[in-house]
Write a protein that holds these residues in place. Structure first.
Motif, short mmCIF file in Angstrom:
data_model
loop_
_atom_site.label_atom_id
_atom_site.label_comp_id
_atom_site.label_asym_id
_atom_site.label_seq_id
_atom_site.Cartn_x
_atom_site.Cartn_y
_atom_site.Cartn_z
N ASN A 52 -5.80 -0.59 3.36
CA ASN A 52 -4.04 -0.06 3.25
C ASN A 52 -4.34 1.32 2.64
O ASN A 52 -5.13 1.77 2.06
CB ASN A 52 -3.34 -1.39 2.59
N GLY A 88 0.83 -1.00 0.07
CA GLY A 88 0.10 -0.07 -0.06
C GLY A 88 0.73 1.21 -0.27
O GLY A 88 0.35 2.30 0.71
N SER A 119 -1.06 -5.58 6.03
CA SER A 119 -1.30 -4.41 5.03
C SER A 119 -2.28 -3.47 5.60
O SER A 119 -3.30 -3.80 5.77
CB SER A 119 -2.17 -5.36 3.94
N GLY A 120 -1.53 -2.27 5.76
CA GLY A 120 -2.13 -0.90 6.22
C GLY A 120 -1.91 -0.66 7.55
O GLY A 120 -2.25 0.27 7.88
N VAL A 164 -6.72 -4.00 10.71
CA VAL A 164 -6.99 -4.41 9.25
C VAL A 164 -7.20 -5.78 8.63
O VAL A 164 -7.33 -6.10 7.59
CB VAL A 164 -5.50 -4.13 8.72
#
Length: 595
Positions: A535, A500, A507-508, A515
């Motif tokens: 993300n 991202g 992710s994020g 997340v």
């Protein structure tokens, strides 16, 4: 014996002149030189007759065929055609070949009386390619038929037979024949000539001894005889004769005629006999004994053909199978463009006719996924092809910008990494849901496996329409993406997108609870997609919920039953493409076309 030609002449009175036009039709297995026709025409012209030109003849026969709704081949139709042309009579010429001898058997029927008034049998010994002789023969034949030249003496072979001696004596004013021995007396014999139409008829005596084949003559003593006349395809004649002097026995054998009835499961199918149209079903026709090729045809049905021997009255009941069917194409959207075998045909709802067999039918509609199916058409039917709305970059896909990143498999370990360049592409914002996958199955483009239903699998559970589809192997995931006009991401694309544009463990975020759905918060089941934080590129559930297939058979992102340590975005797991699991799902990507 081989029959080589059948000639038909219609003798007519000319309204505009004094000549008598003749219609001539030639039916032959071999090409007959036109010089014969020229000779006939020349002879007729000298006695006030002429030949009708072929074009006039064809038009008259065609008109009769149209009126009768079948081909004009039988004698009744030919007579009607002749009368239409103001015909006076009908001349029939049968030509047969035996060895090197051609036999011309001619008969003339007067239309006014309906009586056979003239018969003539002549023999042609030369080659049909001797055009001058053939021309002269045709001329003399036409002249002799109408009595303009005297009969020529024909060479008829003699058959010598061993005879019993016979005498005649009167008893009660009646002649009775008895056989007596003649020892020292010379018995007078008489010439008896046998001529038949057609020629080649076998003649037997009362003891069933073959005397010969016509034309021939024998010498017989006075007495009573019983002869039988036989030829294949003709009615046998048995007849008594009293021989008192030399004489000529002339007989005409009638052809064996049988009734052929042809019917089918549909009416008005065209019937062809020996490649000539004879009518439509149901058909009843009189034919000579022989072998015939029959064919029955009707538009939108398979044709039927067969070779049949006709030796008695025969009925043929034929079943024709339909080969053109009515098809109606419907869709869940009106105005969808209909393609059949790659060609645009119309818009839904659409009606057409198709031939029996396999056909590819496709529906396209703006902002919808196209749907193509293959159908086996073998009956009239209505088919339904559903299409579903496409995703787009604004609400279902996000743009992943181009860039470079270090591709590796361990956290903060760059010893086994490589720099990878990524081109701009589109990626599904969410994991593919059960509801969307079901659309593909309903359209016939995705195949539902038995293992995809029940247990922890979401398919079939309507309470999980917005959960990610699971229990799919790599092939099912790839199949769906193709249906959407997309593809599975490569593992490089997946890792790049999962980052991202940031450096996080998940992710994020570095906090999995923000997340991801995983073992620490999922209650060990999938969750509604898109309910956690996205993300940096706007992608949801890249960590947790279900592990996602990539093009390279790797699985990334971890799932609802993993510990957080299994959710790190740099981790992967390789699998066989046939493997399925309630933990496995997917999302799709799409290349951006250059304008």
């Amino acid at each position: 014996m081989r029959k080589i030609i059948f000639l038909l002449f219609i003798v007519s009175v000319s309204i505009l002149g004094n000549s008598f036009p003749i219609m001539m039709e030639i039916k032959s297995d071999e090409k007959i030189p036109k010089d014969f026709r020229f000779g006939v025409a020349e002879g007729l012209t000298t006695i006030g007759y002429s030949l009708i030109d072929s074009k006039t003849q064809e038009e008259a026969l065609k008109e009769q065929s149209e009126q009768r709704k079948k081909g004009c081949y039988d004698d009744e139709c030919l007579v009607d055609t002749g009368k239409m042309l103001a015909a006076r009579g009908l001349v029939v010429v049968e030509v047969e070949k035996r060895d090197k001898l051609f036999t011309f058997s001619v008969r003339y029927v007067d239309f006014e009386t309906g009586v056979l008034t003239k018969t003539l049998t002549r023999y042609y010994k030369d080659s049909l390619n001797d055009y001058e002789k053939l021309n002269d023969f045709g001329k003399n034949l036409s002249l002799e038929l109408f009595g303009k030249i005297s009969d020529k003496k024909e060479v008829i072979r003699e058959v010598v037979i061993k005879e019993k001696s016979r005498d005649v004596e009167k008893i009660d004013d009646k002649e009775e024949i008895k056989t007596v021995k003649k020892e020292d007396k010379i018995v007078e014999k008489f010439r008896v000539e046998f001529v038949t139409i057609p020629s080649g008829v076998e003649v037997y005596d009362s003891d069933n001894n073959l005397l010969g084949e016509t034309p021939f003559f024998v010498k017989l003593p006075k007495g009573a005889y019983k002869f039988s006349f036989e030829k294949k395809g003709y009615q046998e004649i048995k007849k008594d004769f009293l021989i008192k002097e030399s004489e000529k026995i002339e007989l005409k054998l009638d052809e064996k005629i049988y009734i052929l009835k042809v019917d089918a499961n549909i009416s008005d199918a065209k019937v062809y006999i020996d490649n000539k149209e004879r009518g439509v079903t149901p058909l009843s026709i009189k034919l000579k004994e022989g072998i015939y090729s029959i064919k029955v045809e009707k538009e939108e049905y398979d044709s039927y053909s067969e070779e049949i021997p006709l030796k008695k009255d025969l009925e043929k009941n034929i079943v024709l199978n339909k080969n053109i069917f009515e098809l109606k194409v419907e869709s869940n959207v009106e105005g969808g463009k209909v393609y059949i075998n790659g060609e645009v045909k119309g818009k839904t709802p659409y009606k057409t006719k198709l031939s029996k067999g396999k056909h590819k039918i496709k529906i396209t509609q703006e902002n919808y996924n196209e749907n193509e199916k293959e159908f086996v058409i073998n009956k009239d039917e209505t088919i339904m092809i559903k299409v579903y709305k496409k995703g787009n970059a604004e609400n279902e896909m996000v743009i992943i910008p181009s860039g470079k990143f270090m591709f590796g498999f361990k956290r903060n370990d760059y010893s086994k990494t490589k720099e990878v360049a990524i081109k701009t592409f589109l990626m599904d914002k969410y994991e593919v849901s059960y509801e969307k996958f079901k659309h593909c199955v309903d359209s016939g483009n995705c195949i539902l496996k038995n293992y995809s239903v029940g247990g922890s699998c979401n398919y079939g559970n309507n309470t999980k329409n917005n959960h990610p589809i699971n229990c799919v192997n790599w092939y099912a995931a790839n199949e769906y993406c193709k249906w959407e006009g997309k593809r599975l991401p490569t593992e490089e694309e997946w890792k790049y997108a999962a980052k991202g544009g940031n450096v996080f463990d998940f992710s994020g975020s570095d906090n999995p609870f923000e997340v991801a759905w995983f073992k620490g918060n999922s209650a060990r089941e999938t969750k509604v997609i898109g309910t956690k934080k996205p993300n940096g590129y706007g992608l949801y559930d890249m960590s947790g919920n279900v592990s996602e297939w990539t093009m390279n058979y790797y699985i990334y992102g971890g799932n609802y039953n993993n510990y957080k340590e299994n959710l790190y975005i740099y981790l992967n797991d390789t699998e066989s493409p046939n493997i399925w699991s309630s933990y496995y799902g997917f999302r799709c990507v799409k290349d951006i076309k250059k304008e």
